[in-house]
Design a protein around this motif. Structure first.
Motif, PDB file in Angstrom:
ATOM      1  N   ILE A 118     -10.958  -5.767  -9.027  1.00 35.92           N
ATOM      2  CA  ILE A 118     -10.185  -4.568  -9.329  1.00 35.92           C
ATOM      3  C   ILE A 118      -9.324  -4.789 -10.581  1.00 35.92           C
ATOM      4  O   ILE A 118      -9.081  -3.886 -11.361  1.00 35.92           O
ATOM      5  CB  ILE A 118      -9.349  -4.133  -8.118  1.00 35.92           C
ATOM      6  N   LEU A 144      -9.176  -2.867 -15.589  1.00 33.35           N
ATOM      7  CA  LEU A 144      -8.614  -2.361 -14.342  1.00 33.35           C
ATOM      8  C   LEU A 144      -9.676  -1.459 -13.741  1.00 33.35           C
ATOM      9  O   LEU A 144     -10.104  -0.491 -14.379  1.00 33.35           O
ATOM     10  CB  LEU A 144      -7.343  -1.574 -14.680  1.00 33.35           C
ATOM     11  N   GLY A 145     -10.133  -1.795 -12.536  1.00 34.77           N
ATOM     12  CA  GLY A 145     -11.222  -1.029 -11.925  1.00 34.77           C
ATOM     13  C   GLY A 145     -12.444  -0.965 -12.831  1.00 34.77           C
ATOM     14  O   GLY A 145     -13.133   0.048 -12.888  1.00 34.77           O
ATOM     15  N   PRO A 197      -5.114   8.516 -14.174  1.00 30.69           N
ATOM     16  CA  PRO A 197      -5.814   7.504 -13.371  1.00 30.69           C
ATOM     17  C   PRO A 197      -5.229   6.102 -13.546  1.00 30.69           C
ATOM     18  O   PRO A 197      -5.160   5.333 -12.590  1.00 30.69           O
ATOM     19  CB  PRO A 197      -7.245   7.551 -13.913  1.00 30.69           C
ATOM     20  N   TRP A 198      -4.761   5.807 -14.777  1.00 24.80           N
ATOM     21  CA  TRP A 198      -4.191   4.484 -15.000  1.00 24.80           C
ATOM     22  C   TRP A 198      -2.970   4.285 -14.097  1.00 24.80           C
ATOM     23  O   TRP A 198      -2.847   3.270 -13.407  1.00 24.80           O
ATOM     24  CB  TRP A 198      -3.811   4.333 -16.484  1.00 24.80           C
ATOM     25  N   ARG A 239      -2.277   5.704 -11.384  1.00 22.03           N
ATOM     26  CA  ARG A 239      -2.636   5.656  -9.967  1.00 22.03           C
ATOM     27  C   ARG A 239      -3.258   4.321  -9.596  1.00 22.03           C
ATOM     28  O   ARG A 239      -3.300   3.960  -8.440  1.00 22.03           O
ATOM     29  CB  ARG A 239      -3.576   6.799  -9.611  1.00 22.03           C
ATOM     30  N   ARG A 240      -3.764   3.630 -10.595  1.00 22.37           N
ATOM     31  CA  ARG A 240      -4.399   2.358 -10.247  1.00 22.37           C
ATOM     32  C   ARG A 240      -3.411   1.222 -10.112  1.00 22.37           C
ATOM     33  O   ARG A 240      -3.599   0.327  -9.319  1.00 22.37           O
ATOM     34  CB  ARG A 240      -5.437   1.999 -11.312  1.00 22.37           C
ATOM     35  N   PRO A 298      -1.019   3.778  -5.651  1.00 20.90           N
ATOM     36  CA  PRO A 298      -1.757   2.848  -6.513  1.00 20.90           C
ATOM     37  C   PRO A 298      -2.742   1.984  -5.732  1.00 20.90           C
ATOM     38  O   PRO A 298      -2.571   1.787  -4.527  1.00 20.90           O
ATOM     39  CB  PRO A 298      -0.636   1.971  -7.085  1.00 20.90           C
ATOM     40  N   ASP A 299      -3.751   1.494  -6.429  1.00 18.95           N
ATOM     41  CA  ASP A 299      -4.655   0.515  -5.830  1.00 18.95           C
ATOM     42  C   ASP A 299      -4.014  -0.864  -5.881  1.00 18.95           C
ATOM     43  O   ASP A 299      -4.203  -1.676  -4.989  1.00 18.95           O
ATOM     44  CB  ASP A 299      -5.968   0.448  -6.621  1.00 18.95           C
TER      45      ASP A 299
END
Lengths: 282, 321
Positions: free
Chosen positions: A5, A77-78, A92-93, A95-96, A175-176
């Motif tokens: 990830i 990232l991802g 999206p950044w 959230r990751r 976030p992940d």
């Protein structure tokens, strides 16, 4: 095996020595804060990053979260390049990957209530206005605080409560990956354990990937499955947490372990401790 | 039994919190230290540990003041001593080392100058002789090549080395009591261990009495003879360090020990004490720990338990273990 990830490959970060003057008289070599570091973090991993001041552990965190850009190397990232992600897909950044900071009093705006602070983050998370108050209360619940905290200002909270608010705010983005940089080092012992246990529970409940940055090996041992030991901008040892802490292979890891206070047990069986006062400054 | 070097009796420290209301942060603490004895003072933020020791040094600021009690140092009451007398004692007979070595040194003066200033303020010696004393003190705290480093400035030293400089300054006049307030909290773990060892060594070599303040019982237990546990401005337990470790009797002491993470405990969740310490100005009428205490009885919340003495242990608890 699935793709990592978070992935750092050959990442170097250097700063000009001596700030402005250093860049004017740029004759001296720059400071290498991070020196060719490669690292893969799998989804759901709970990784401890340990080292002392100057080891590069906080630089690594800042790079991973995008607060600063690497001098060389790539961060993915991802599976996507972090620089491109930040530029083209800020939503999206965010959230990751999110970060919780060491000093909860300077990380929160002293003039904004806890509720307002969380709701502002929820705007970025794309939550409807009508749903925000309930969501803010739910976030507080997730970190073990009651909704009565919402109208309060940061200074009305204890250090432990503020640290929880910092976590709640990071979680608002769902976030992940969460990076926690020394999240408990400013807290009293009895509150440290509460926050560490909370982090442990959150990783389990939310499937969160956690990078836990600390100089306290005992806390890392309690929380993390994997540990990375850093010194002078490089990774000197890494592996499963218990394996590394119980049978360290690197001298620096051994030194860190020997420095953990042993309390009264140390007096019953005097520890073999390095007492060289001039152990090279990292 | 030797007479105590310092005998703190029912010390109270308070400050004004809005209007005329006085808030008491140190609520009647009694504590004696014998010459050469090392005592750990353990407690969380708000326990009164730092404020109490600043009161001993008469360095209270921000509207805080001693509101009651006596601080007998060698029989002389420091709580009532004139400021001139305190200025003479401070740094000579009683010295203090603080948490943050960065802000305790003057960045604009060389370390040699700063130590020499302390020495000439207290001893009738020339600056040349004072410089020799400074070199001696720096060497004693493990700074090599000390005479060459007298001219160095604080920023030229790492955090750990700066703390060594401050300790050198503290011991230069050969005090009888050293108060160390969280001296290692701002330092890296490896440096922390060195500073703890250094304080233990100085105490042994110089016969110093030491009051070591920390929130970390594990750290304190490495070097002290006796541990005093404070909570909410009150002394809750005071016993020999081995007694505190092997058979703590106050539930707070026991829980405090349990929540220190260790390298030998089975992995998994840490032991935590629920809740948070009481807020200043909102102290419960009874035992301050009662709201968080798993052994609390109805009486605990209503009435502060008296301090009892048994086998050299002082304890304030209605329902000890």
């Amino acid at each position: 095996m699935s793709a990592p990830i978070l992935s750092l490959s050959g990442v170097t970060k250097s700063y000009p020595r001596g700030g402005m003057l250093g860049s004017v008289f740029g004759a001296r070599a720059p400071v290498l804060a991070l020196d060719d570091v490669s690292l893969d973090v799998m989804a759901g991993d709970v990784v401890g990053i340990v080292g002392e001041s100057g080891s590069g552990k906080s630089t690594l965190a800042q790079l991973a979260v995008g607060l600063t850009r690497p001098t060389a190397g790539t961060i993915r990232l991802g599976g996507e390049d972090l620089g491109l992600l930040m530029r083209d897909h800020a939503g999206p950044w965010r959230r990751r990957i999110q970060m919780a900071f060491q000093d909860s009093s300077s990380a929160l705006n002293p003039r904004k209530s806890i509720g307002r602070c969380l709701e502002e983050t929820l705007v970025l998370a794309g939550v409807d206005k009508a749903a925000r108050p309930a969501e803010a209360a739910a976030l507080l619940g997730r970190v073990g605080l009651g909704a009565e905290m919402l109208p309060r200002l940061p200074h009305e909270l204890s250090g432990g409560q503020r640290q929880r608010v910092g976590l709640a705010r990071a979680l608002a983005m769902k976030p992940d990956v969460l990076i926690a940089d020394e999240p408990v080092s400013a807290l009293d012992v009895s509150l440290q354990a509460q926050v560490i246990n909370l982090l442990g529970r959150l990783t389990g409940e939310l499937g969160l990937t956690l990078l836990f940055i600390s100089h306290d090996l005992a806390l890392v041992r309690a929380l993390c499955r994997r540990v990375i030991v850093m010194r002078k901008g490089r990774i000197v040892e890494e592996g499963p947490c218990l394996q590394v802490l119980e049978s360290p292979r690197d001298d620096y890891t051994r030194l860190l372990l020997s420095a953990v206070p042993k309390g009264i047990e140390g007096r019953r069986r005097p520890p073999a401790r390095t007492s060289n006062p001039e152990f090279p400054r990292p | 039994m030797t007479a105590p070097l310092i005998d703190i009796q029912d010390l109270r420290v308070g400050f004004r919190a809005g209007g005329r209301r006085m808030v008491e942060a140190v609520r009647g603490i009694s504590l004696a230290v014998r010459p050469g004895e090392a005592v750990g003072i353990v407690g969380e933020s708000g326990s009164g540990k730092s404020l109490g020791m600043l009161a001993v040094m008469r360095l209270l600021a921000g509207g805080a003041r001693i509101t009651g009690g006596r601080i007998l140092f060698d029989g002389e009451d420091l709580a009532a001593a004139p400021e001139r007398r305190m200025a003479a004692l401070r740094g000579r007979d009683i010295a203090m080392v603080f948490q943050d070595p960065q802000s305790s040194l003057n960045p604009a003066l060389s370390i040699g100058r700063q130590i020499v200033d302390v020495v000439v303020a207290h001893q009738a010696v020339s600056r040349g002789r004072a410089a020799e004393i400074a070199v001696d003190a720096l060497e004693r705290v493990g700074i090599r090549d000390a005479s060459a480093r007298l001219g160095a400035y604080p920023h030229e030293f790492s955090g750990g080395m700066r703390q060594r400089v401050l300790i050198a300054m503290a011991i230069a006049c050969r005090p009888r009591l050293l108060i160390a307030d969280e001296p290692t909290t701002a330092l890296d773990v490896t440096v922390q261990a060195q500073i703890v060892d250094l304080i233990a060594e100085l105490r042994r070599d110089l016969g110093l009495a030491v009051l070591f303040i920390s929130h970390n019982l594990q750290l304190v237990a490495e070097i002290v003879d006796r541990v005093v546990v404070l909570y909410g401005g009150k002394l809750v337990e005071d016993a020999d360090v081995f007694a505190i470790e092997d058979s703590p009797r106050h539930p707070y002491t026991r829980l405090l020990k349990a929540c220190v993470p260790s390298l030998t405990a089975p992995p998994g969740p840490l032991f935590a004490i629920d809740g948070a310490p009481p807020r200043l100005g909102a102290m419960p009428p009874g035992c301050p720990f009662a709201p968080r205490c798993p052994r609390a009885l109805p009486r605990c919340a209503a009435e502060m338990p008296p301090l009892t003495v048994e086998d050299g242990r002082r304890l304030a608890c209605w329902n000890p273990q």
